[in-house]
Design an enzyme around this catalytic site. Structure first.
Site, PDB file in Angstrom:
ATOM      1  N   PHE A  88       0.845  -1.186   0.000  1.00 30.09           N
ATOM      2  CA  PHE A  88       0.000   0.000   0.000  1.00 30.09           C
ATOM      3  C   PHE A  88       0.886   1.243   0.000  1.00 30.09           C
ATOM      4  O   PHE A  88       1.370   1.691   1.048  1.00 30.09           O
ATOM      5  CB  PHE A  88      -0.943  -0.035   1.196  1.00 30.09           C
ATOM      6  CG  PHE A  88      -1.543  -1.394   1.388  1.00 30.09           C
ATOM      7  CD1 PHE A  88      -2.251  -2.000   0.366  1.00 30.09           C
ATOM      8  CD2 PHE A  88      -1.351  -2.095   2.564  1.00 30.09           C
ATOM      9  CE1 PHE A  88      -2.770  -3.274   0.515  1.00 30.09           C
ATOM     10  CE2 PHE A  88      -1.872  -3.366   2.727  1.00 30.09           C
ATOM     11  CZ  PHE A  88      -2.585  -3.954   1.701  1.00 30.09           C
ATOM     12  N   ASP A 128       2.394   4.432   0.383  1.00 29.69           N
ATOM     13  CA  ASP A 128       2.210   5.744   0.996  1.00 29.69           C
ATOM     14  C   ASP A 128       3.557   6.300   1.435  1.00 29.69           C
ATOM     15  O   ASP A 128       4.424   6.560   0.613  1.00 29.69           O
ATOM     16  CB  ASP A 128       1.169   5.691   2.117  1.00 29.69           C
ATOM     17  CG  ASP A 128       1.457   4.612   3.153  1.00 29.69           C
ATOM     18  OD1 ASP A 128       2.611   4.153   3.237  1.00 29.69           O
ATOM     19  OD2 ASP A 128       0.542   4.258   3.909  1.00 29.69           O
ATOM     20  N   ASP A 181       3.703  -5.809   3.798  1.00 28.48           N
ATOM     21  CA  ASP A 181       3.379  -4.412   4.089  1.00 28.48           C
ATOM     22  C   ASP A 181       2.990  -4.237   5.553  1.00 28.48           C
ATOM     23  O   ASP A 181       3.464  -3.318   6.235  1.00 28.48           O
ATOM     24  CB  ASP A 181       2.238  -3.943   3.189  1.00 28.48           C
ATOM     25  CG  ASP A 181       1.884  -2.473   3.393  1.00 28.48           C
ATOM     26  OD1 ASP A 181       1.246  -2.161   4.431  1.00 28.48           O
ATOM     27  OD2 ASP A 181       2.239  -1.643   2.543  1.00 28.48           O
TER      28      ASP A 181
END
Length: 251
Positions: free
Chosen positions: A148, A150, A221
């Site tokens: 993910f 970010d 993750d």
């Protein structure tokens, strides 16, 4: 500036000013595209039966066409979309991006469109984790999700020596200055993190074949994010550089 790592797939790209260190591979996994929705609503006018024409004048029939009832809109509720996905993690990600603009995490890099879809992917992953892979969280292809992308995982990957940064980028991070959303540095930080996690997964499977189908980018993750939070609290040696600062709705 560090060497770039570029991954091109069907005209879409994940690029890198942040370079995975000592790792090689052909490209990151891409989610499939959902076919465009085609409206089934058609308007038909001036339809009068022979029996009606006996009671209605031609002029009245011309001015008062029969109106058809519109078809109901498709079910775009969350439960409806989960059911439409038919246990496909990739399909649900794309359905979320299709129906909710706040999940449509797209940008452009080097003239090409890039799809990160971070929030849509983490929605599916959290659903999978919360339901323990059953019920609404049952997906046949959870491994198609990427990490993910970010700000925390890139920071942790750099601390672990997986990503190396160019000197200008390091100066920017250490000065804690903002990197605009969609800036080349921000896109490459996110893109190279996706690819680096995929290479880590492959290396785990290479050394431990029994991990195939068990270890995926979602679990890696989760581990890296939690590890970054621990390091932020001073546990285990801290972090090498601050995370990048970007004002964005996509994280």
């Amino acid at each position: 500036m560090a060497d770039s790592l570029n991954d091109t797939h069907d005209g879409e790209i994940l690029g890198g000013i942040a370079r995975p260190a000592d790792l090689e591979g052909p490209g990151a996994t891409q989610l499939g595209e959902v076919p465009e929705h085609q409206s089934a609503l058609e308007t038909h006018t001036h339809l009068a039966s022979e029996s009606e024409s006996e009671h209605v004048s031609q002029e009245q029939a011309h001015l008062s066409p029969i109106k058809t009832k519109p078809s109901p809109p498709p079910d775009s509720s969350i439960v409806g979309l989960i059911e439409q996905a038919d246990h496909s993690a990739g399909k649900l990600v794309n359905l979320l991006a299709q129906h909710f603009p706040c999940f449509r995490d797209e940008t452009r890099f080097d003239g090409r469109k890039v799809h990160f879809l971070k929030r849509a992917q983490i929605f599916v992953a959290d659903l999978w984790a919360a339901f323990n892979g059953t019920g609404y969280g049952a997906f046949d292809n959870i491994e198609c999700l990427t990490m993910f992308a970010d700000y925390r995982v890139p920071q942790m990957l750099h601390t672990l020596g997986v990503l190396s940064y160019s000197p200008p980028l390091l100066y920017r991070l250490r000065d804690q200055k903002e990197i605009p959303s969609g800036h080349s540095w921000e896109v490459q930080l996110r893109g190279c993190s996706i690819w680096a996690v995929e290479l880590i997964r492959r290396e785990i499977v290479r050394q431990h074949p029994e991990a195939e189908g068990v270890v995926n980018a979602v679990l890696i993750d989760f581990f890296l994010y939690d590890l970054a939070k621990e390091r932020e609290r001073g546990v285990g040696g801290g972090l090498e550089v601050p995370h990048h600062r970007t004002r964005s709705i996509w994280y």
